[in-house]
Design a protein around this motif. Sequence first.
Motif, short mmCIF file in Angstrom:
data_model
loop_
_atom_site.label_atom_id
_atom_site.label_comp_id
_atom_site.label_asym_id
_atom_site.label_seq_id
_atom_site.Cartn_x
_atom_site.Cartn_y
_atom_site.Cartn_z
N VAL A 103 0.84 -1.19 0.00
CA VAL A 103 0.00 0.00 0.00
C VAL A 103 0.88 1.25 0.00
N ASN A 104 0.39 2.30 -0.58
CA ASN A 104 1.17 3.54 -0.62
C ASN A 104 1.08 4.27 0.72
N GLU A 105 2.06 5.15 0.99
CA GLU A 105 2.06 5.96 2.22
C GLU A 105 0.79 6.81 2.27
N GLY A 106 0.09 6.76 3.43
CA GLY A 106 -1.14 7.53 3.59
C GLY A 106 -2.32 6.96 2.83
N GLY A 107 -2.18 5.75 2.34
CA GLY A 107 -3.27 5.12 1.58
C GLY A 107 -4.28 4.44 2.49
N TYR A 108 -5.00 3.47 1.93
CA TYR A 108 -6.05 2.80 2.71
C TYR A 108 -6.01 1.29 2.43
N ILE A 109 -6.54 0.57 3.40
CA ILE A 109 -6.83 -0.88 3.24
C ILE A 109 -8.29 -1.06 3.58
#
Length: 487
Positions: A382-388
Amino acid sequence: MQKSLLSKYFTLCSAIILASITILGAILLVFAAQYFKMDKQKLLLRNANQALALTQEEYKRNNYTEVNSYTLQTGYGILGDAIDATIFLTDVQGKTLLCTDTSGCSHFTYTVPEEVRQQVLRDGKYKEMGKLGGIYQENYYTVGVPLYHPTGQVVAYIFVSSTAAGQQHFLMEILNMFAISSLAVIVISFIVIYFVTSRMVRPLREMVGATQSFSKGDFTVRVPVTSYDEVGQLAIAFNNMAQNLASTEQVRRSFIGNVSHELKTPMTTIGGFIDGILDGTIPEDKRDKYLRTVSDEVKRLARLVRSMLGIARMESGEMKIAPQDFDINETVCTTVFTFEQKIEEKRLEIRGLDQDKLMVSADPDLIHQVVYNLVDNAVKFVNEGGYIEFDYKVEGGFTHVSIKNSGDGIPKEEIPHVFEKFYKSDRSRSLDKNGVGLGLHIVRTIINLHSGDIIVRSVEGEYCEFEFTLPTATPPKPAARKAGAGA
């Protein structure tokens, strides 16, 4: 083996044809002999009736007292010569009175047997192929009819005989014609059977040749499919088997190559660092650092071996699942909490955990491994500051669990390979130094053990989503109320 099969089939078909022709020939001769006999007796009986009519006319003309021998002799002679037969007249005691055989007729020496005369009286006619009670030395066709007085009393018998030697000649002619025709049929049949049998056996020979190529490691040989009968279906099944063997061999070689590569790298690293420590190349103040690296590589090897053993057990059917009903959402939440530190470091937003209970029927330990691997991948990529994001859906007796993360996603051309053993994309190799490319393969194997399925969706540069299915737990049946309850 191929020649034996051809010879056996050819011999069997040939034996059947020869036996059939022999039986047909025997039946034909029997019917031909019967036909000849009936036709001959019918002809003799017709002439006997004509002789009877002539004799009755002559007896009537002489008031049944005497007959003109010359007149009857002439009439009998004409009738007998027409069918090559002997006509003779006897009295009621069977003594011959007149005979057309002018070359020493033996009928004057013998009398017609009593049983023959009785049969003429009883049946009104007599038919025989024999020796007429010993009068003839060989078989004759003989018919006889009685001559009646107007008062109804028998006054004489008329017999017509013809040699049966013509039957033998007739049957020999029939047999010769049948033999020539049968010989032609047999030759043509043998040629047809040989080529038909060879054509039927050819695919089997090609299969044997292909198996010999398989034994040498060449799985490219295929058997031509020329029909869709049983042999054609066998050829199709054989080609499918060859394709599966080729795929298995390719997977085996790829597996060996990947395992060798995965083992070679950490073992080379371990060997190099240990040798550096032993020979003093690595200074003492840096030994702890390199020993930790060696420890990490050993742990990586241990994980690789455990994963390979787990896969082997799953694929061989040795691993037995112990399904039970449990809350899949609780398993997901518990797993996510183990990654709390990494989630906070990347400042990730977690979505979709606020769900009610979702009961599934599966092995909790194995499904925990599935969820752990998928969440681990989501956190890694996942990218930095992203979501799951987690999503659930119950449909058709199955519960769908989706784990989606933002980020670069998976390139379209790599999606079909993500579940293969030891497969790692270029980006995952740079981000996941410790992985060996077995996690997703293990995930799919576990899901398949539960009769479920797993798919991946991805849009490059936006997101990646894995969705798997598990059997939904069957709700317990309500307990039956006791009689009288609530009264």
